[in-house]
Design an enzyme around this catalytic site. Structure first.
Site, mmCIF file in Angstrom:
data_model
loop_
_atom_site.group_PDB
_atom_site.id
_atom_site.type_symbol
_atom_site.label_atom_id
_atom_site.label_comp_id
_atom_site.label_asym_id
_atom_site.label_seq_id
_atom_site.Cartn_x
_atom_site.Cartn_y
_atom_site.Cartn_z
ATOM 1 N N GLU A 52 -25.515 1.938 -63.214
ATOM 2 C CA GLU A 52 -25.506 2.700 -64.657
ATOM 3 C C GLU A 52 -25.143 4.265 -64.299
ATOM 4 O OE1 GLU A 52 -28.877 3.068 -68.111
ATOM 5 O OE2 GLU A 52 -29.225 1.682 -66.514
ATOM 6 N N ARG A 287 -34.590 -5.772 -52.563
ATOM 7 C CA ARG A 287 -34.140 -4.193 -52.516
ATOM 8 C C ARG A 287 -34.668 -3.409 -51.329
ATOM 9 N NH1 ARG A 287 -34.874 -1.126 -56.971
ATOM 10 N NH2 ARG A 287 -35.563 0.590 -55.755
ATOM 11 N N LYS A 297 -34.756 6.501 -59.131
ATOM 12 C CA LYS A 297 -33.965 7.530 -59.648
ATOM 13 C C LYS A 297 -34.908 8.513 -60.654
ATOM 14 C CE LYS A 297 -29.718 5.042 -60.713
ATOM 15 N NZ LYS A 297 -29.163 4.374 -61.837
HETATM 16 P P1 ATP Z 1 -33.110 2.898 -61.143
HETATM 17 O O1 ATP Z 1 -34.103 1.589 -61.419
HETATM 18 O O2 ATP Z 1 -33.831 3.699 -59.782
HETATM 19 O O3 ATP Z 1 -32.919 3.734 -62.284
HETATM 20 P P2 ATP Z 1 -31.254 0.987 -60.883
HETATM 21 O O4 ATP Z 1 -31.307 -0.072 -59.606
HETATM 22 O O5 ATP Z 1 -31.793 0.601 -61.985
HETATM 23 O O6 ATP Z 1 -31.883 2.119 -60.176
HETATM 24 P P3 ATP Z 1 -28.414 0.900 -61.192
HETATM 25 O O7 ATP Z 1 -27.569 1.978 -61.470
HETATM 26 O O8 ATP Z 1 -28.831 -0.027 -62.164
HETATM 27 O O9 ATP Z 1 -30.008 1.520 -60.611
HETATM 28 O O10 ATP Z 1 -28.095 0.264 -59.807
HETATM 29 C C1 ATP Z 1 -27.025 -0.284 -59.311
HETATM 30 C C2 ATP Z 1 -27.018 -1.519 -58.413
HETATM 31 O O11 ATP Z 1 -27.492 -0.940 -57.232
HETATM 32 C C3 ATP Z 1 -27.666 -2.586 -58.815
HETATM 33 O O12 ATP Z 1 -26.834 -3.680 -58.771
HETATM 34 C C4 ATP Z 1 -28.942 -2.709 -58.241
HETATM 35 O O13 ATP Z 1 -29.366 -4.001 -57.945
HETATM 36 C C5 ATP Z 1 -28.664 -1.934 -56.859
HETATM 37 N N1 ATP Z 1 -29.695 -1.204 -56.341
HETATM 38 C C6 ATP Z 1 -30.517 -0.302 -57.083
HETATM 39 N N2 ATP Z 1 -31.500 0.035 -56.084
HETATM 40 C C7 ATP Z 1 -31.491 -0.672 -54.809
HETATM 41 C C8 ATP Z 1 -32.297 -0.745 -53.638
HETATM 42 N N3 ATP Z 1 -33.338 -0.003 -53.540
HETATM 43 N N4 ATP Z 1 -31.771 -1.754 -52.992
HETATM 44 C C9 ATP Z 1 -30.919 -2.313 -53.184
HETATM 45 N N5 ATP Z 1 -30.146 -2.407 -53.907
HETATM 46 C C10 ATP Z 1 -30.447 -1.617 -55.115
HETATM 47 MG MG MG Z 2 -30.556 -0.644 -63.418
#
Ligand code: ATP
Ligand code: MG
Length: 580
Positions: A52, A287, A297
Site C-alpha cells: 500500500e 511476518r 509503519k
Molecule cells: P503496516 O501494517 O506496518 O502498515 P503492511 O504490512 O500493511 O504494513 P503493506 O504495504 O500492506 O504494509 O505490505 C505489503 C506486503 O508486505 C504485504 O504483502 C505484507 O504481507 C508484506 N509485509 C509487511 N510487513 C511484513 C513483515 N514484517 N514480514 C513479512 N512481510 C511483510
Molecule cells: Mg497492509
C-alpha cells in the site's frame, strides 16, 4: 520471549514450505496451459508484491519482496509489482516512487516477455465496480442501510452469532439502484454500504456479510474525484490477484481467517464468468520481526515525526532507505532473507543475523583501508624530519589480483588511543615503554615514553624505529614482535567525519506486548567523530564500502559525502559485540 529469538546461525538456507507448495502445483500441472487474452501461455508461477503506498518499506517488506520476486525468479515465473492503492486518503506519489526505488535496489524487476507488470489496483476500479453490480444481481450482495452502530451490534461476537440486517432481503433491483446512486454521489459517507451475503452465523467473523464497498467522498492520488465509492481490502485483493493471473498469493498470517472470504469471492466471480479456474490460491507465512528494531509503519512514522531519528533514511532506521544509507548491500539483504527462511509461526529474528549477513557479504568484497578513529600522536624521534616513505598494503588480503594501495609513513603519525598504555595490563602487547610493535605495513618501533599535558593526560607517544625492519623487506624477518598496530601519517592523512551507528534500541523486543518503545531508546546509537583516514579515501564515492582494518565495515554516506570530502557511516563492527 528471548527463547523464541532465532539467529539463523547455521548459515544454511532455511526451509521454505512455500517452495514445496509450488513444486507440488508444478508436478500436478495445476496452472499449466493457461493463456492470457492474446493467447500467450502464462507462467505457471505468478506471485505479486502488493504494498500500500502509504509509507516507506522496511526490512519486513524486504522479506516479502525477496520471497515473492525470488520464488518467481527461481521457478521461471513472474512477480507483479502492484500498488494496492484502493484506500484514497493515505496514499501518495512520493511513496510510490520510493517503493519502486527500493524494490529495484534490492535487485528485482517486473518486466518479462509478457510485458511490464507494474500495476495499480486503482486501475481496476471499473472492473471491481462491474463485479459488484454482478454480485448484487446474482443475489450475493446487498446494500445495507443500517447505522454503523446497529451493524456493529448485529455482527455478534466470537461466542454469539450475528443477526441478519433488516435490509438483507431487500430485492436485488433495489440494492442495485441504491448502489448506483451511491456511486453517483447521492449519499453521505456511511449512509449505505455494500455487503456480501454470506452467513451471519458463521463462526468466522469475516464471513458475516463483510462490507465490500463503502462510500468515501475523498480525492484519490490517481483517479482524482472520479469515484466516491471504494472497494474494501478483502474484496479488492482477490480480484487484483485474479486479474493479474496470480497463482500463489502469499500473505502474512493475520490474513489466514480472511482466506475463506478470498475463496468465496473468487468462486462467485468465476460463476459469473469473470474469472476462470484454476483460481489464485492464498497461503500465509509468518511476518518478520527483527530484534532491536520496529517494523510497523505507524511507529516508524512516529520516530520520524517526533524527530527521534533524522528522517526515513536515518541509517538507524529499519526502512530500506535507512539500511541502504547505513551501508547494507542488496546481496546482504537477500542472504539474510535466505537464512531466515519462511516459517508458519511468528517468531523474532535476531539483529545479529542481519549484521552477520552483511559481514559475510562484505568480507569478500570490501577493499581494506586504514582509519584511526580515536587519534593519539605517535612521534618517531629517530625518523628523518622530512622523509616521506611509501608503504604498500594489499587492497584485499585474499585477492592479490586486486592489487595494492600505498600510503606514506612520516615522522609524526596518528595511532589509536587504546594502542598505548603507560602501565600495561597483563597480556597487553601493544605500545608501552620498552616494548616493540610493528606498525602495520611499515616498520618495527620501540616505545620510549610519552608526553603529557598539565593534567597528566597523554598527548603524544614517543618511539624509535628500526630502519631495516620494513614490512616486505628481508630485514623484517629479524624482528619478532607480538603487537601489530595500524596508523596513518599525521601530515598526509585525510581528516573525515565518521558516524558511529549502533542499534536504536537497547531492548531486543522494544514494542512487544504493547510496550512503549520510546523507553528503550539506546542513547549511544549515534556518535559523530573526526577520524584520520588513509589519504586514498579522499577518492571514495558515495556508497563505496570499505573494511577499516580492525574496526568494521564503513560506507561513504550517500547523502552527505562531497567530492574529495567523504563522510563515513559505520555499517557494523567486525565482530558481534551484543551477544551476551
Ligand atoms: P503496516 O501494517 O506496518 O502498515 P503492511 O504490512 O500493511 O504494513 P503493506 O504495504 O500492506 O504494509 O505490505 C505489503 C506486503 O508486505 C504485504 O504483502 C505484507 O504481507 C508484506 N509485509 C509487511 N510487513 C511484513 C513483515 N514484517 N514480514 C513479512 N512481510 C511483510
Ligand atoms: Mg497492509
Amino acid at each position: 520471549m528471548s527463547n523464541d529469538i532465532k539467529n539463523g546461525a547455521d548459515n544454511a538456507p532455511a526451509s521454505n514450505f512455500l517452495r514445496s507448495i509450488i513444486e507440488e502445483d508444478l508436478a500436478t500441472g495445476k496452472y499449466a496451459k493457461r493463456t492470457d487474452p492474446n493467447g500467450h501461455l502464462l507462467p505457471q508461477v505468478i506471485t505479486r508484491f502488493p504494498p500500500e503506498p502509504n509509507g516507506y518499506l522496511h526490512i519486513g517488506h524486504a522479506k516479502s519482496i525477496c520471497l515473492n520476486f525470488g520464488l518467481a525468479r527461481e521457478y521461471n515465473g513472474r512477480c507483479t509489482m502492484r500498488f494496492d492503492d484502493t484506500n484514497p486518503t493515505k496514499e501518495e506519489q512520493e511513496y510510490v516512487d520510493a517503493i519502486i526505488d527500493a524494490v529495484e535496489w534490492l535487485g528485482f524487476d517486473w518486466k518479462d516477455e509478457g510485458g511490464d507488470h507494474l500495476y495499480f489496483a486503482s486501475d481496476y476500479f471499473d472492473q471491481m465496480y462491474m463485479m459488484a453490480e454482478y454480485l448484487i444481481s446474482a443475489g450475493h450482495a446487498y446494500v445495507d442501510s443500517q447505522s454503523a452502530e446497529d451493524m456493529a451490534k448485529n455482527r455478534g461476537n466470537f461466542s454469539e452469532p450475528g443477526k441478519n440486517s433488516p435490509f438483507r432481503d431487500r430485492p436485488a433491483a433495489e440494492s442495485l439502484d441504491l448502489f448506483r446512486r451511491m456511486r453517483l454521489g447521492e449519499f453521505k459517507d456511511g449512509e449505505h454500504i455494500l455487503r456480501a451475503k454470506i452467513d451471519m452465523a458463521s463462526p468466522n467473523m469475516n464471513m458475516r456479510d463483510p462490507a465490500i464497498y463503502r462510500i468515501r467522498h475523498a480525492h484519490h492520488h490517481r483517479t482524482g474525484d472520479k469515484w466516491c465509492v471504494y472497494p474494501m481490502y478483502d474484496y479488492a485483493h482477490p480480484i487484483e490477484d485474479a486479474i493479474e493471473y496470480v497463482t500463489h498469493s502469499f500473505c502474512t498470517l493475520e490474513f489466514q481467517d480472511h482466506r475463506p472470504l478470498y475463496d468465496w469471492l473468487l468462486e462467485r466471480l468465476a460463476e459469473g464468468g469473470f474469472f476462470k479456474h484454476p483460481l489464485p490460491k492464498q497461503t500465509e507465512f509468518a511476518r518478520l520481526n527483527l530484534t532491536y528494531a520496529i517494523t510497523s509503519k505507524r511507529k516508524l512514522l512516529q520516530l520520524v515525526e517526533e524527530k527521534i531519528v533524522d528522517g526515513w533514511d536515518d541509517p538507524r532506521m529499519p526502512t530500506i532507505v535507512g539500511i541502504r544509507r547505513r551501508g547494507y548491500t542488496p546481496e546482504s539483504i537477500q542472504l539474510f532473507c535466505d537464512r531466515v527462511g519462511v516459517a508458519k509461526a511468528d517468531s523474532w529474528i535476531d539483529m545479529s543475523t542481519l549484521e552477520g549477513a552483511l559481514r559475510d557479504d562484505l568480507d569478500a568484497k570490501a577493499p581494506r583501508a586504514v582509519a584511526v578513529l580515536r587519534p593519539l600522536k605517535l612521534i618517531i624521534d629517530n625518523f628523518p624530519e622530512n622523509l616521506v616513505d611509501e608503504c604498500t598494503a594489499p587492497v584485499h588480503p585474499h585477492h592479490p589480483e586486486r592489487g595494492h594501495r600505498t600510503f606514506p609513513i612520516t615522522k609524526e603519525l596518528w595511532i589509536e588511543e587504546e594502542d598505548f598504555m603507560e602501565t600495561p595490563t597483563k597480556g597487553y602487547f601493544r605500545l608501552f615503554p620498552g616494548n616493540k610493535v610493528r606498525l602495520r605495513y611499515g616498520y618495527v618501533v620501540e616505545c620510549t615514553g610519552c608526553d603529557k599535558d598539565a593534567n597528566g593526560k597523554v598527548i603524544a607517544v614517543r618511539c624509535n624505529y628500526f630502519a631495516d625492519s620494513k614490512s616486505g623487506t628481508e630485514g623484517s624477518n629479524n624482528y619478532k614482535v607480538k603487537g601489530n598496530i595500524h596508523w596513518v601519517s599525521a601530515t598526509h592523512a585525510l581528516e573525515a567525519e565518521v558516524r558511529l551507528y549502533d542499534r536504536l534500541f537497547t531492548d531486543p523486543t522494544p514494542d512487544a506486548g504493547g510496550k512503549d518503545f520510546k523507553t528503550a531508546l539506546n542513547p549511544n546509537s549515534k556518535e559523530i567523530i573526526t577520524a584520520y583516514l588513509e589519504h586514498g579515501m579522499k577518492a571514495a564515492l558515495p556508497d563505496d564500502k570499505f573494511q577499516f582494518e580492525r574496526h568494521g565495515y564503513f560506507v561513504a554516506d550517500r547523502v552527505d559525502s562531497k567530492p574529495g570530502k567523504p563522510v563515513f557511516n559505520r555499517v557494523t563492527t567486525l565482530k558481534d559485540s551484543w551477544t551476551k
